[in-house]
Scaffold this motif. Structure first.
Motif, PDB file in Angstrom:
ATOM      1  N   THR A  43       0.854  -1.186   0.000  1.00 28.03           N
ATOM      2  CA  THR A  43       0.000   0.000   0.000  1.00 28.03           C
ATOM      3  C   THR A  43       0.888   1.233   0.000  1.00 28.03           C
ATOM      4  N   PRO A  44       0.631   2.180  -0.927  1.00 32.73           N
ATOM      5  CA  PRO A  44       1.516   3.352  -0.953  1.00 32.73           C
ATOM      6  C   PRO A  44       1.317   4.252   0.269  1.00 32.73           C
ATOM      7  N   GLU A  55       0.924   7.387   0.712  1.00 37.21           N
ATOM      8  CA  GLU A  55      -0.099   8.436   0.658  1.00 37.21           C
ATOM      9  C   GLU A  55      -1.446   7.968   1.219  1.00 37.21           C
ATOM     10  N   VAL A  56      -1.811   6.723   0.901  1.00 37.45           N
ATOM     11  CA  VAL A  56      -3.103   6.183   1.328  1.00 37.45           C
ATOM     12  C   VAL A  56      -3.153   6.073   2.853  1.00 37.45           C
ATOM     13  N   THR A  83      -3.305   9.441   4.637  1.00 43.24           N
ATOM     14  CA  THR A  83      -4.662   9.981   4.703  1.00 43.24           C
ATOM     15  C   THR A  83      -5.492   9.289   5.780  1.00 43.24           C
ATOM     16  N   GLY A 120      -7.958  -0.624   1.461  1.00 51.43           N
ATOM     17  CA  GLY A 120      -8.084  -1.077   0.075  1.00 51.43           C
ATOM     18  C   GLY A 120      -9.540  -1.160  -0.340  1.00 51.43           C
ATOM     19  N   LEU A 175     -11.208   2.298  -1.023  1.00 51.61           N
ATOM     20  CA  LEU A 175     -10.806   2.943  -2.277  1.00 51.61           C
ATOM     21  C   LEU A 175     -11.532   2.357  -3.484  1.00 51.61           C
ATOM     22  N   THR A 176     -12.143   1.182  -3.336  1.00 51.08           N
ATOM     23  CA  THR A 176     -12.906   0.621  -4.467  1.00 51.08           C
ATOM     24  C   THR A 176     -14.386   0.973  -4.366  1.00 51.08           C
ATOM     25  N   LYS A 227     -16.377   2.097  -7.560  1.00 50.34           N
ATOM     26  CA  LYS A 227     -16.500   1.051  -8.578  1.00 50.34           C
ATOM     27  C   LYS A 227     -17.484  -0.025  -8.134  1.00 50.34           C
ATOM     28  N   LEU A 228     -17.471  -0.325  -6.836  1.00 52.35           N
ATOM     29  CA  LEU A 228     -18.397  -1.349  -6.335  1.00 52.35           C
ATOM     30  C   LEU A 228     -19.835  -0.837  -6.386  1.00 52.35           C
ATOM     31  N   PHE A 285     -20.806  -1.327  -9.821  1.00 51.48           N
ATOM     32  CA  PHE A 285     -21.012  -2.756 -10.043  1.00 51.48           C
ATOM     33  C   PHE A 285     -22.361  -3.180  -9.485  1.00 51.48           C
ATOM     34  N   HIS A 297     -10.684  10.184   2.331  1.00 52.50           N
ATOM     35  CA  HIS A 297     -10.110   9.855   1.021  1.00 52.50           C
ATOM     36  C   HIS A 297     -10.688  10.749  -0.085  1.00 52.50           C
ATOM     37  N   LYS A 334      -8.973  14.104   0.235  1.00 54.97           N
ATOM     38  CA  LYS A 334      -7.584  14.088  -0.226  1.00 54.97           C
ATOM     39  C   LYS A 334      -7.484  13.994  -1.746  1.00 54.97           C
ATOM     40  N   THR A 335      -8.308  13.135  -2.355  1.00 52.25           N
ATOM     41  CA  THR A 335      -8.110  12.830  -3.781  1.00 52.25           C
ATOM     42  C   THR A 335      -9.108  13.510  -4.699  1.00 52.25           C
ATOM     43  N   ALA A 363     -11.838  12.190  -5.408  1.00 52.69           N
ATOM     44  CA  ALA A 363     -12.655  11.118  -5.993  1.00 52.69           C
ATOM     45  C   ALA A 363     -14.029  11.113  -5.322  1.00 52.69           C
TER      46      ALA A 363
END
Lengths: 701, 701
Positions: A121-122, A124-125, A128, A268, A271-272, A275-276, A279, A439, A442-443, A445
């Motif tokens: 895991t980077p 940055e994540v 945050t 992790g 962060l999805t 997309k979920l 889905f 998150h 920060k991003t 998104a």
């Protein structure tokens, strides 16, 4: 005296990214093992017991588990690395069965969206999420020897050791925890029988009761005040410093991208989210789930499989609309499930008396915060029972206010009682909207839900219009800055400014970033009016209910719960796993070791069972039948088939039950059908015994 | 011209701990992707195709796989990290089904001992195995920009780009690999249409054919000779240096214990050998198995799921007695399995023509080294077929002598053909006794087998007797050193010394560590005689046959193999997974979205299927039936049930087959039974179609 007893926490729930929100707890990423003392508080639990109520002899159990390779210290031929263990074949199979049961019980049953996120895991994540700053324990270094101590553990050990010395000096009986004692002997001086003042005893006891709550500075003061030194050498220690518990590495060849091994699977999953949601065709609520290893670089791991540096977790992130009371559509199905609860109020009153109530009552009375949280607590309870844990050794303990992260709405731990005390095996927290919010912030998104409102929402609000044609020439290159400052004004200020505009024909604003830091705007450039806006969509950040399972802790506690020893010529250990959970289902035992007449029958039976999906092993060693069965009781195999010379003639076999050692006899097909229904949980051994003729020949020792 | 085409290797098999054993390959831990060119060599494979023989459009497939969340770049909202991917729900479920099939096919079927070893591995272990020194790739740094290039990839890309420029200048058609092209555009200048001398073209082509075989020094010479610079800036590069591909971290708080994330599961397994042999009651042969993540810090990952930094492996270590020709007791069961082989000799002759033969023939002719190796090759083949890979796109390629580690006896890769070329998905190597030997030598742990001989072995040998009473006084404190030196003498020298003793009445020995470095021993102190010794036990280090599966590569290649697009009003992707492998087995579609009359039926059906262990999902969105089914074809769900208003009246349902889109109709129980037999592989759709009445209503688009 302690106010409450705590299990070994999974740790993350104590992470508190907001400063000053949880006094004393910022860095206590993992809790000290004061659970080691927990049983003392509850006299009925004073000694941990086996499944059948015998006193549990942990060294005996432990040696059996290692001998049978449920687990083994990793890299032992290289001297081992503390906190790292491998699972051998039965442990590995037990783990796989627990995971499979978990998947059926949660993922399949509730249509969860399982994901497999990376462990790397980077930086940055985790910056945050707050882990880089706060996920740490306090450690002290001995500058002379280079030894490192976990500060709270050290204070705890030394004060406990002095209290024991005091008891000895007073001629009182001293209870000894063998594992702790062995460690102490290795590294510390013997306990000195030294009487303390009554007031000092009281001080020490009060400190021990609060040992979880000290930060580094306070631990440093205690170390100085009570003259706590390196127990082996007596050398002075440096003041406590924070040690981050994440394993660090760098990703890629340039060493620029710092990364960590994840301390939990949760980040992790968050962060999805977007997309979920796609889905899931934008449908709420839904849950994601992830099974995988996480890592914590413990300062000094101990307590065997309970505190390790690499561990398997199974985590669920259930996303729910924060409006409407966090109802759950299937709550009715579990409302009558009875639970043993240890709530916050009881703990605050200094008691560990648990209450039994249904989850329906707990939610109704406000003891548990919401239906959704309650639903998962009940489902966790049912899951643990399904594995075979002892309901008398299970409770749900609510987190104290200062244990939870500042953003958490409520949190309950499923704790299992073991010889180490009450162990937190599952945490079930309402993390509110915290993670998705940080998150997103920060991003940028869009980790939120956007849904069409059934009824459009009408909002009365102060709106600002700017005459852009005049605005540009007036403010030139500062135009954008001024415009942004106006956009950002809140409703209250807008209302006040509209009055200024009416009264003075202009408004005055402080605008950082402009030349003078202030601007005046005339009324021909700006209009402020109260209007009605209609909103057709609604945006909200879901709240997260997070049941987090420490699989290794559940696995170990389960082994203690199902363990007992059979009395006889010599005591023999038995692990009474429920058949669906047992590592291997059937042992095949040819009466006479490798006799050529029996071999083909054993092979055929083994293949047949395998085709039915029933795992089995053959023991055709030269040992006596009794020895072979007893070896197998230690492995927890629920059923045994004896192949004898009668089998060669009439294809009949003896089926043996591990727990009762009773046997029945019938033909091949009937035996296989009986096994299948036992493994699938459709029948019990009592059913089978009623249906099939008993076989009474004694086991040969 | 290339001599042979290679897949993307899993890498470790090229590890060569002994220097000078495998020229040019010491550091090439992972192979460059020259497989990208592989299809060019084999005109029949010039274009990769879908399951139905259409040209495969990778960007279309890839976009579908991401849209349907089979996989997704990890940490995408943070900009992503190259080489790290998450699996979404269908990818995760597909992976779980592949693993479950693997466990059944190998672990259960062969009674293997599964272990779960830690990923964190101390430095010492990987130093002994050779990884610390040799598990590396060559990289070049641009000192001005700080950019880092993998040296072999850089040389490859630049020379290929020049060859393309040459083709353009000559007016020839240039084939373009889109992914590679996109990367090039990002970082390099456009291809210049520049004609090269014919001799230069030939030189470039020869270098590209051997690109795997250059070490760092040679790559450095190529870079200088052909003036290869940073493609973006034209800046000069530093000479290649080795970059170790293991992720490093430190274990514990003191930073003393260096550790790595394992690059393979194998080393952990080797270290449990002795315990597993005990667990197996000293019985040989046996195999251990381990499923888990491994890690490689690739310099510049590319090719999507095929070259990643964190990946799931499933590895088997099968331990076999090196004496007796490595026979396998179940070889007969697979002897007739036909395989497509590309052996070493054919590759050396510059051809890629494969041969089809049975594994029985391959072992008999010596093409495959032993029965045990052959047995596993055949079992791998059967496993891949069981997953649904296309046998026409599968081959086994033998490693060239310079590809293998020096200790390996033989090695074959199962390669699958994809749009990236032939991809190594499984390696099957005979690692000889290497690993157990080096760990035993390093630690002294007895990682070998000790067995009682059926017939005691009589050995004639030269034995030395020392008169200890006289020896001590004569040599004083040097006695032990001299004694040890005598013990260590080999048979040949002992024989020679016995003659000296007879002739001269004394022997003279060089003994390092004594004062003069030399000693003379008189015949009254020592006796050397030829005697017969009887050995009742035999000690040997087993050889290891290692099938190693890259699950992610198999998963991706499988997706390409089962993909095709259905022609119609618009083309629609279909993933024709076999039912046992498919992520979800059944889609439930109420004809009219969320109609309240249909809801209870859907719920009941869903629960019923779940109780039967059949995973299913409901799509009650407002989209047309056709759209919903087509969404589902993309997810590879083999079966669909339509619930309509007729169902409300007579409890009958339509069952749809994904591949043919044919439908049948029957009552609830019959439909559920049909589904179960399809999922368990007992029936095919053709069987079901024969038994149940067809339903011919058109799908609504």
């Amino acid at each position: 005296m302690r106010h409450w007893s705590k299990g070994i926490r999974l740790g993350r729930t104590t992470l508190a990214p907001g400063p000053a929100t949880i006094p004393h707890r910022y860095f206590s990423a993992t809790a000290p093992q004061n659970n080691l003392q927990a049983p003392k508080l509850d006299p009925t639990m004073a000694t941990s017991t086996t499944k059948t109520g015998q006193p549990l002899d942990r060294p005996v159990l432990d040696s059996m588990l290692r001998r049978r390779m449920f687990y083994t210290p990793a890299f032992e031929v290289y001297g081992g690395v503390s906190g790292l263990y491998d699972y051998g074949p039965p442990g590995c199979s037990l783990q796989a069965n627990i995971i499979e049961t978990w998947r059926k019980h949660f993922v399949l049953e509730e249509d969860m969206l399982e994901v497999d996120c990376t462990m790397l895991t980077p930086h940055e994540v985790l910056k945050t999420s707050g882990h880089v700053e706060k996920f740490a324990d306090w450690m002290c270094k001995d500058p002379k020897t280079g030894e490192i101590f976990r500060a709270d553990h050290l204070v705890e050990e030394v004060l406990e050791s002095r209290l024991k010395g005091d008891k000895e000096a007073r001629g009182q009986k001293v209870e000894i925890d063998e594992e702790k004692e062995a460690k102490r002997k290795k590294k510390a001086k013997d306990i000195k029988a030294l009487k303390l003042d009554d007031s000092v005893v009281k001080e020490y006891e009060e400190i021990l009761a609060k040992i979880d709550n000290y930060d580094g500075g306070e631990l440093g003061l205690l170390i100085t005040k009570y003259n706590i030194t390196n127990p082996t050498t007596g050398g002075n220690l440096e003041p406590p410093v924070a040690f981050n518990l994440m394993f660090q590495t760098s990703i890629g060849p340039s060493s620029n991208l710092a990364g960590y091994l994840r301390p939990e699977t949760a980040q992790g999953q968050f962060l999805t989210f977007q997309k979920l949601l796609d889905f899931n065709q934008q449908s709420m609520p839904f849950a994601s789930a992830c099974i995988g290893k996480s890592f914590r670089n413990e300062i000094s791991p101990r307590a065997g499989l309970l505190r390790v540096r690499e561990f398997l977790m199974a985590e669920i992130e259930h996303y729910v609309d924060p409006e409407g009371g966090k109802k759950h559509p299937r709550f009715d199905e579990v409302a009558d499930v009875k639970l043993v609860l240890l709530d916050r109020k009881v703990q605050l009153s200094g008691s560990t008396n648990t209450t039994e109530m249904t989850i329906g009552e707990a939610v109704k009375s406000g003891t548990v915060d919401s239906e959704t949280l309650g639903y998962f607590i009940a489902r966790i309870h049912l899951f643990l029972l399904r594995l075979g844990t002892d309901p008398k050794k299970m409770r749900f303990r609510q987190h104290m206010a200062n244990e939870m992260a500042h953003y958490a709405a409520d949190c309950w731990d499923a704790e299992l009682l073991t010889s180490y005390g009450w162990i937190e095996c599952v945490g079930c927290a309402d993390r509110s909207a915290y993670d998705l919010t940080v998150h997103t912030r920060k991003t940028g998104a869009p980790l939120f839900v956007r849904e069409t409102r059934n009824e459009p929402l009408k909002i009365e609000e102060w709106q600002v219009d700017i005459d852009k044609k005049k605005f540009g020439p007036r403010f030139k290159k500062e135009g954008k800055t001024v415009e942004a400052a106006i956009e950002a004004l809140d409703q209250e200020i807008r209302e006040k400014l509209s009055l200024d505009l009416e009264k003075n024909g202009k408004i005055e604003l402080e605008v950082p970033g402009t030349e003078t830091g202030k601007v005046a705007i005339d009324k021909d450039l700006i209009k402020i009016e109260k209007r009605t806006r209609t909103e057709h969509t609604r945006e909200y950040t879901p709240n997260v209910i997070e049941p987090a399972f420490g699989i290794g802790r559940i696995l170990y506690s389960l082994m203690e719960h199902v363990y007992w020893s059979r009395e006889g010529a010599e005591e023999r250990g038995v692990l009474s796993f429920p058949p669906p959970i047992a590592p291997t289902k059937v042992l095949l035992v040819p009466l006479s070791g490798g006799h050529p007449d029996l071999k083909p029958l054993v092979k055929r039976l083994s293949q047949k069972l395998r085709r039915l999906g029933i795992s089995n092993r053959v023991d055709d060693s030269g040992a006596s039948i009794g020895k072979r069965y007893s070896r197998n009781d230690e492995l927890g195999t629920p059923l045994g088939i004896t192949v004898d010379f009668q089998s060669v003639h009439d294809n009949s076999y003896t089926l043996r039950d591990r727990d009762s050692t009773k046997q029945v006899r019938s033909d091949e097909d009937t035996i296989c059908r009986a096994i299948q229904s036992l493994i699938e949980g459709q029948k019990t051994w009592a059913d089978v015994q009623k249906e099939l003729p008993e076989f009474t020949q004694q086991e040969l020792d």
